[in-house]
Design a protein around this motif. Structure first.
Motif: not given
Length: 294
Positions: A22-33, A100-108
Protein backbone atom coordinates in the motif's frame (compact mmCIF):
# COMPACT_ATOMS: atom_id res chain seq x y z
CA UNK A 1 1.07 -29.40 -11.95
CA UNK A 2 -0.87 -28.08 -8.93
CA UNK A 3 2.22 -26.84 -7.09
CA UNK A 4 2.62 -23.51 -8.99
CA UNK A 5 -1.08 -22.74 -8.63
CA UNK A 6 -1.05 -23.48 -4.90
CA UNK A 7 1.96 -21.20 -4.50
CA UNK A 8 0.27 -18.41 -6.42
CA UNK A 9 -2.89 -18.84 -4.33
CA UNK A 10 -0.85 -18.48 -1.15
CA UNK A 11 0.78 -15.31 -2.44
CA UNK A 12 -2.59 -13.93 -3.50
CA UNK A 13 -4.07 -14.56 -0.04
CA UNK A 14 -1.07 -13.28 1.95
CA UNK A 15 -2.63 -10.09 3.30
CA UNK A 16 0.46 -9.19 5.32
CA UNK A 17 2.06 -8.13 2.03
CA UNK A 18 -0.37 -5.22 1.92
CA UNK A 19 1.64 -3.48 4.65
CA UNK A 20 4.44 -2.99 2.16
CA UNK A 21 2.34 -2.82 -1.01
CA UNK A 22 0.00 0.00 0.00
CA UNK A 23 2.62 2.66 0.86
CA UNK A 24 4.77 1.63 -2.09
CA UNK A 25 1.82 1.98 -4.48
CA UNK A 26 1.11 5.40 -2.98
CA UNK A 27 4.69 6.48 -3.62
CA UNK A 28 4.45 5.33 -7.23
CA UNK A 29 1.19 7.28 -7.65
CA UNK A 30 2.91 10.42 -6.43
CA UNK A 31 5.74 9.99 -8.91
CA UNK A 32 3.36 9.31 -11.82
CA UNK A 33 0.72 11.92 -10.99
CA UNK A 34 1.58 14.07 -14.02
CA UNK A 35 -0.49 13.14 -17.07
CA UNK A 36 2.53 13.02 -19.38
CA UNK A 37 4.38 10.62 -17.08
CA UNK A 38 1.38 8.34 -16.55
CA UNK A 39 0.51 8.24 -20.24
CA UNK A 40 4.09 7.47 -21.23
CA UNK A 41 4.49 4.64 -18.72
CA UNK A 42 1.03 3.21 -19.42
CA UNK A 43 1.56 3.05 -23.18
CA UNK A 44 -1.54 5.17 -23.81
CA UNK A 45 -0.30 6.07 -27.31
CA UNK A 46 0.49 2.46 -28.25
CA UNK A 47 -2.90 0.78 -28.00
CA UNK A 48 -1.74 -1.60 -25.26
CA UNK A 49 0.46 -1.49 -22.19
CA UNK A 50 4.10 -0.50 -22.54
CA UNK A 51 5.54 -2.81 -19.86
CA UNK A 52 5.37 -6.08 -21.86
CA UNK A 53 7.18 -4.42 -24.77
CA UNK A 54 10.05 -3.22 -22.59
CA UNK A 55 10.56 -6.53 -20.80
CA UNK A 56 11.65 -8.27 -24.00
CA UNK A 57 15.01 -6.50 -24.08
CA UNK A 58 16.40 -7.42 -20.63
CA UNK A 59 14.99 -10.96 -20.81
CA UNK A 60 16.40 -11.46 -24.30
CA UNK A 61 19.77 -9.95 -23.40
CA UNK A 62 20.21 -12.11 -20.31
CA UNK A 63 19.01 -15.26 -22.07
CA UNK A 64 21.47 -14.72 -24.93
CA UNK A 65 24.27 -13.94 -22.48
CA UNK A 66 23.73 -17.33 -20.84
CA UNK A 67 23.55 -18.97 -24.25
CA UNK A 68 26.96 -17.53 -25.12
CA UNK A 69 28.27 -18.58 -21.72
CA UNK A 70 27.34 -22.22 -22.21
CA UNK A 71 27.69 -22.63 -25.97
CA UNK A 72 30.01 -19.87 -27.14
CA UNK A 73 33.12 -20.62 -25.14
CA UNK A 74 35.70 -18.09 -24.00
CA UNK A 75 35.87 -16.39 -27.39
CA UNK A 76 32.37 -14.96 -26.80
CA UNK A 77 32.97 -13.92 -23.18
CA UNK A 78 33.09 -10.22 -24.06
CA UNK A 79 29.81 -10.47 -25.94
CA UNK A 80 28.14 -12.19 -22.98
CA UNK A 81 29.46 -9.49 -20.65
CA UNK A 82 28.03 -6.74 -22.83
CA UNK A 83 24.68 -8.49 -23.04
CA UNK A 84 24.52 -8.75 -19.25
CA UNK A 85 25.17 -5.01 -19.00
CA UNK A 86 22.56 -4.27 -21.67
CA UNK A 87 20.00 -6.28 -19.72
CA UNK A 88 20.72 -4.42 -16.50
CA UNK A 89 20.41 -1.02 -18.20
CA UNK A 90 17.23 -1.89 -20.08
CA UNK A 91 15.60 -3.31 -16.94
CA UNK A 92 15.17 0.20 -15.52
CA UNK A 93 12.54 1.50 -17.98
CA UNK A 94 10.77 -1.87 -17.92
CA UNK A 95 10.59 -1.66 -14.13
CA UNK A 96 9.26 1.91 -14.25
CA UNK A 97 6.43 0.95 -16.60
CA UNK A 98 5.68 -2.16 -14.56
CA UNK A 99 5.56 -0.21 -11.31
CA UNK A 100 3.14 2.27 -12.84
CA UNK A 101 0.81 -0.54 -13.94
CA UNK A 102 1.16 -2.37 -10.63
CA UNK A 103 0.26 0.69 -8.56
CA UNK A 104 -3.26 0.58 -10.02
CA UNK A 105 -3.87 -3.04 -9.01
CA UNK A 106 -5.58 -4.25 -5.86
CA UNK A 107 -5.95 -7.26 -3.58
CA UNK A 108 -4.49 -10.54 -4.76
CA UNK A 109 -3.30 -9.06 -8.04
CA UNK A 110 -1.30 -6.42 -6.16
CA UNK A 111 0.28 -9.06 -3.90
CA UNK A 112 1.29 -11.27 -6.82
CA UNK A 113 2.59 -8.22 -8.66
CA UNK A 114 4.64 -7.22 -5.64
CA UNK A 115 6.39 -10.61 -5.59
CA UNK A 116 6.82 -10.38 -9.37
CA UNK A 117 8.52 -7.01 -8.98
CA UNK A 118 10.72 -8.09 -6.08
CA UNK A 119 11.89 -11.12 -8.04
CA UNK A 120 12.71 -8.96 -11.04
CA UNK A 121 14.57 -6.51 -8.82
CA UNK A 122 16.55 -9.38 -7.31
CA UNK A 123 17.28 -10.76 -10.77
CA UNK A 124 18.58 -7.38 -11.91
CA UNK A 125 20.79 -7.12 -8.84
CA UNK A 126 22.22 -10.61 -9.41
CA UNK A 127 22.93 -9.80 -13.05
CA UNK A 128 24.61 -6.55 -11.99
CA UNK A 129 26.84 -8.60 -9.68
CA UNK A 130 27.53 -10.94 -12.59
CA UNK A 131 28.71 -8.00 -14.68
CA UNK A 132 31.00 -6.83 -11.87
CA UNK A 133 32.45 -10.32 -11.50
CA UNK A 134 33.08 -10.53 -15.24
CA UNK A 135 34.74 -7.12 -15.24
CA UNK A 136 37.12 -8.37 -12.53
CA UNK A 137 38.01 -11.44 -14.54
CA UNK A 138 36.01 -13.86 -12.41
CA UNK A 139 34.24 -15.42 -15.36
CA UNK A 140 33.04 -18.59 -13.62
CA UNK A 141 31.41 -16.57 -10.86
CA UNK A 142 29.87 -14.29 -13.50
CA UNK A 143 28.42 -17.24 -15.38
CA UNK A 144 27.02 -18.76 -12.19
CA UNK A 145 25.43 -15.48 -11.15
CA UNK A 146 23.88 -15.01 -14.58
CA UNK A 147 22.36 -18.47 -14.34
CA UNK A 148 20.83 -17.64 -10.96
CA UNK A 149 19.60 -14.30 -12.26
CA UNK A 150 18.02 -15.90 -15.31
CA UNK A 151 16.21 -18.41 -13.09
CA UNK A 152 14.81 -15.54 -11.02
CA UNK A 153 13.78 -13.77 -14.21
CA UNK A 154 11.97 -16.88 -15.41
CA UNK A 155 10.11 -17.18 -12.11
CA UNK A 156 9.11 -13.52 -12.22
CA UNK A 157 8.03 -13.95 -15.83
CA UNK A 158 5.79 -16.84 -14.82
CA UNK A 159 4.05 -14.65 -12.26
CA UNK A 160 3.71 -11.85 -14.80
CA UNK A 161 2.21 -14.24 -17.32
CA UNK A 162 -0.22 -15.51 -14.70
CA UNK A 163 -1.36 -11.97 -13.96
CA UNK A 164 -1.96 -11.25 -17.64
CA UNK A 165 -3.33 -14.51 -18.98
CA UNK A 166 -4.92 -16.18 -15.95
CA UNK A 167 -6.18 -13.16 -14.00
CA UNK A 168 -6.72 -10.77 -16.92
CA UNK A 169 -4.65 -7.88 -15.55
CA UNK A 170 -4.00 -5.39 -18.33
CA UNK A 171 -6.46 -7.04 -20.72
CA UNK A 172 -8.86 -4.79 -22.63
CA UNK A 173 -12.17 -5.27 -20.79
CA UNK A 174 -14.21 -4.37 -23.89
CA UNK A 175 -12.34 -6.63 -26.31
CA UNK A 176 -15.17 -9.14 -26.64
CA UNK A 177 -18.06 -6.72 -26.88
CA UNK A 178 -20.02 -7.50 -30.05
CA UNK A 179 -20.50 -4.95 -32.78
CA UNK A 180 -24.11 -3.74 -32.76
CA UNK A 181 -24.85 -3.06 -36.40
CA UNK A 182 -28.51 -2.09 -36.07
CA UNK A 183 -29.69 1.20 -34.67
CA UNK A 184 -30.90 0.33 -31.18
CA UNK A 185 -33.19 2.45 -29.05
CA UNK A 186 -31.68 2.87 -25.58
CA UNK A 187 -33.31 5.89 -23.91
CA UNK A 188 -35.50 8.92 -24.35
CA UNK A 189 -33.76 12.26 -24.74
CA UNK A 190 -35.62 13.72 -21.76
CA UNK A 191 -34.00 11.08 -19.49
CA UNK A 192 -30.59 12.73 -19.90
CA UNK A 193 -29.38 15.46 -17.58
CA UNK A 194 -26.59 17.82 -18.61
CA UNK A 195 -23.15 16.29 -17.91
CA UNK A 196 -24.63 13.42 -15.89
CA UNK A 197 -23.67 9.97 -17.26
CA UNK A 198 -26.55 7.55 -17.85
CA UNK A 199 -26.05 3.79 -18.14
CA UNK A 200 -28.12 2.00 -20.76
CA UNK A 201 -27.84 -1.25 -22.73
CA UNK A 202 -27.70 -1.92 -26.46
CA UNK A 203 -28.12 -5.61 -27.31
CA UNK A 204 -26.95 -6.47 -23.76
CA UNK A 205 -23.81 -4.30 -24.11
CA UNK A 206 -23.55 -1.59 -21.42
CA UNK A 207 -23.30 1.91 -22.87
CA UNK A 208 -22.92 5.27 -21.13
CA UNK A 209 -24.69 8.32 -22.53
CA UNK A 210 -23.58 11.87 -21.70
CA UNK A 211 -25.30 15.10 -22.73
CA UNK A 212 -22.91 18.04 -23.07
CA UNK A 213 -24.00 21.38 -24.55
CA UNK A 214 -26.88 19.83 -26.43
CA UNK A 215 -24.86 16.97 -27.94
CA UNK A 216 -25.30 13.36 -26.87
CA UNK A 217 -22.12 11.29 -26.63
CA UNK A 218 -22.02 7.51 -26.24
CA UNK A 219 -19.16 5.27 -25.12
CA UNK A 220 -19.03 1.70 -23.88
CA UNK A 221 -19.75 1.84 -20.16
CA UNK A 222 -16.98 -0.60 -19.14
CA UNK A 223 -13.54 0.97 -18.74
CA UNK A 224 -11.02 -0.72 -21.01
CA UNK A 225 -8.36 -0.65 -18.30
CA UNK A 226 -9.85 -2.58 -15.39
CA UNK A 227 -13.59 -2.77 -15.98
CA UNK A 228 -14.67 0.24 -13.95
CA UNK A 229 -18.19 1.60 -14.48
CA UNK A 230 -17.86 4.79 -16.48
CA UNK A 231 -21.45 5.74 -15.67
CA UNK A 232 -20.23 6.30 -12.10
CA UNK A 233 -17.56 8.68 -13.38
CA UNK A 234 -17.52 12.44 -13.74
CA UNK A 235 -17.35 14.70 -16.77
CA UNK A 236 -14.49 17.19 -16.89
CA UNK A 237 -13.34 19.74 -19.44
CA UNK A 238 -9.92 19.40 -21.06
CA UNK A 239 -8.31 21.34 -23.88
CA UNK A 240 -9.37 18.54 -26.21
CA UNK A 241 -13.01 18.83 -25.12
CA UNK A 242 -15.26 17.17 -22.54
CA UNK A 243 -13.91 13.94 -21.07
CA UNK A 244 -15.25 11.17 -18.85
CA UNK A 245 -13.14 10.04 -15.87
CA UNK A 246 -13.32 6.43 -14.68
CA UNK A 247 -13.93 6.34 -10.89
CA UNK A 248 -11.73 3.27 -10.42
CA UNK A 249 -8.25 4.46 -11.44
CA UNK A 250 -8.79 7.85 -13.05
CA UNK A 251 -8.47 6.82 -16.69
CA UNK A 252 -9.81 9.74 -18.71
CA UNK A 253 -11.48 9.34 -22.11
CA UNK A 254 -12.53 11.97 -24.62
CA UNK A 255 -16.27 11.89 -25.17
CA UNK A 256 -15.91 12.93 -28.80
CA UNK A 257 -13.94 9.88 -29.94
CA UNK A 258 -13.18 7.67 -26.93
CA UNK A 259 -9.49 8.51 -27.12
CA UNK A 260 -7.30 8.50 -24.03
CA UNK A 261 -6.61 11.80 -22.33
CA UNK A 262 -4.92 10.19 -19.31
CA UNK A 263 -3.86 6.67 -18.34
CA UNK A 264 -3.57 4.13 -16.86
CA UNK A 265 -5.82 3.01 -19.71
CA UNK A 266 -3.83 2.02 -22.78
CA UNK A 267 -6.78 1.11 -25.04
CA UNK A 268 -9.27 3.74 -26.25
CA UNK A 269 -12.86 3.44 -25.11
CA UNK A 270 -15.23 2.17 -27.84
CA UNK A 271 -17.31 5.04 -29.21
CA UNK A 272 -20.90 4.52 -30.31
CA UNK A 273 -22.71 6.39 -33.04
CA UNK A 274 -25.76 8.32 -31.86
CA UNK A 275 -28.99 9.15 -33.68
CA UNK A 276 -32.02 10.92 -32.23
CA UNK A 277 -35.41 10.14 -33.76
CA UNK A 278 -38.50 11.87 -32.39
CA UNK A 279 -36.89 12.34 -28.99
CA UNK A 280 -35.61 8.76 -28.82
CA UNK A 281 -31.87 8.06 -28.57
CA UNK A 282 -30.58 5.24 -30.77
CA UNK A 283 -27.02 3.95 -30.87
CA UNK A 284 -24.96 1.57 -32.98
CA UNK A 285 -21.36 0.42 -33.17
CA UNK A 286 -20.49 -1.24 -36.42
CA UNK A 287 -16.75 -1.66 -35.93
CA UNK A 288 -14.26 -2.31 -33.14
CA UNK A 289 -12.37 0.76 -31.85
CA UNK A 290 -9.12 1.92 -33.39
CA UNK A 291 -6.01 0.57 -31.71
CA UNK A 292 -4.21 3.82 -31.01
CA UNK A 293 -5.04 6.17 -28.19
CA UNK A 294 -4.16 9.39 -29.99
Amino acid sequence: MDVPQRLIDRISEFEEADRAAAPLAGAVHRVTRRDAVKNALSGSALGHQLHPVLTDLPIGAWAMASALDYFGGTRHADGAKRLVALGVLSAAPAAAAGASDWSDSHGGDRRIGLVHGVMNLAATGVHACSWVARMRGRSKAGVALSTIGLALTAGAGYLGGHLSFARGVGVNRTAFEPAVTEWTRVAALHELEERKPLRVEAAAVPVVLVLVDGRVHALSATCTHAGGRLDDGVVIDEDSGPCLVCPLHGSTFRLADGGIERGPAAVPEPRWQVRIDSGEICVSRRTVPAARGF
